[in-house]
Design a protein around this motif. Sequence first.
Motif, PDB file in Angstrom:
ATOM      1  N   GLN A 236       0.816  -1.215   0.000  1.00 52.62           N
ATOM      2  CA  GLN A 236       0.000   0.000   0.000  1.00 52.62           C
ATOM      3  C   GLN A 236       0.848   1.263   0.000  1.00 52.62           C
ATOM      4  O   GLN A 236       0.436   2.309  -0.530  1.00 52.62           O
ATOM      5  CB  GLN A 236      -0.941  -0.012   1.215  1.00 52.62           C
ATOM      6  N   ALA A 237       2.042   1.174   0.577  1.00 52.22           N
ATOM      7  CA  ALA A 237       2.873   2.371   0.741  1.00 52.22           C
ATOM      8  C   ALA A 237       3.673   2.732  -0.503  1.00 52.22           C
ATOM      9  O   ALA A 237       4.163   3.859  -0.609  1.00 52.22           O
ATOM     10  CB  ALA A 237       3.838   2.171   1.921  1.00 52.22           C
ATOM     11  N   ALA A 238       3.817   1.816  -1.443  1.00 53.01           N
ATOM     12  CA  ALA A 238       4.704   2.031  -2.588  1.00 53.01           C
ATOM     13  C   ALA A 238       3.946   2.498  -3.826  1.00 53.01           C
ATOM     14  O   ALA A 238       2.768   2.202  -4.007  1.00 53.01           O
ATOM     15  CB  ALA A 238       5.470   0.754  -2.894  1.00 53.01           C
ATOM     16  N   ASP A 239       4.654   3.200  -4.691  1.00 52.18           N
ATOM     17  CA  ASP A 239       4.097   3.671  -5.962  1.00 52.18           C
ATOM     18  C   ASP A 239       4.387   2.698  -7.094  1.00 52.18           C
ATOM     19  O   ASP A 239       3.614   2.603  -8.052  1.00 52.18           O
ATOM     20  CB  ASP A 239       4.692   5.037  -6.313  1.00 52.18           C
ATOM     21  N   VAL A 240       5.510   2.011  -7.008  1.00 55.70           N
ATOM     22  CA  VAL A 240       5.915   1.068  -8.047  1.00 55.70           C
ATOM     23  C   VAL A 240       6.703  -0.051  -7.377  1.00 55.70           C
ATOM     24  O   VAL A 240       7.307   0.152  -6.318  1.00 55.70           O
ATOM     25  CB  VAL A 240       6.759   1.773  -9.135  1.00 55.70           C
TER      26      VAL A 240
END
Length: 354
Positions: A236-240
Amino acid sequence: MSQPCKRYLMYVAQNYSYAMLRPLQAAIREQGGEVRWFVEGNEADPGYIKPDETLLTSVAAVKQWRPDAVFVPGNVVPSFIPGIKVGVFHGFNAGKLNRRGREDHFEIRGCFDLYCTQGPDTTERFELLAAEHGFFRIAQTGWPALDPLFSPAADNPYLAPRDERPTVLMCSTFSRNLTCAPILYDKIKALAATGKWRWLIQFHPKMDPVIVEQYKQLQSEHLQFVETDNVLPLLQAADVMLCDTSSVLLMFLLQRKPVVTFRNQAPASHLLNVTEVEQVEAALEQALLRPAELMAEIEQYCQTIHPYTDGQSSQRVLAATNLLVEDGRAGLKPKPLNLLRQFKMRKKLGYWKL
């Protein structure tokens, strides 16, 4: 006269099993059922049991408690454990082949009465296998482990709201033939040193400890190495994501976020796959732009592997399980004896009684 509440056993063999089974536990408790936990072997830590959970510390205790159903996010479960055996999987089908050259996700080991599949792509294959073997049933339910993915927690420890940089999550499988971790070490070290992205690193619990220690040494204000039994907050915390052939990448895709893979065993149009180290940085930059064609491919793929985004897969698994418990395996053939596998499990668990 009210019916007695049902009893459900959570069968744990790896630490990641805890987070996968707790959404099911929550659904059971909502319905008034009872839950107990059992830890097999020494690869899972009983210390992850929470104060409000009950651990059964022996096979004898499990047999005395007599669960109605056993939920297993793994490949095998002993036949001498009571109850309907329900396979809920420890990941998605990432196309990995086992030592026999077969897709491990679809290997039938004769242990389960019910497989709860995640989406159409696995349901169709398992339904064919169910018709062929005749001793288990199939229910497409979605994956309970993902229920919290679609209900993000406000207290996610890996979010950095004051840091405006994109966040890259690197995950890797432990298999020496598939892992990208040792090959990409120098590249990750160099990219992290630039400080243009925030890095989160998380590996499979069976990863080579030498590689784990190398990456731990990279920790800085730009890179955090995480050891956890619950990967969902990281997703959930990451963009990629940067990954290899680990099935965790499929969980990341279900958020409709892009994944860059390194030498993926089954490259496809919903992934940005690269084969050379020097291609990684450009691929991550492209992924962060979220190109429309790639995002459309991701959406189509998600509908195939896990069409559910309602966070209710646990309820569907529980309904399918209860139906089979009440049905008593009516119409199913006996499961195979699996004498060698059962002997190995008895030896592992030190249990020799009938």
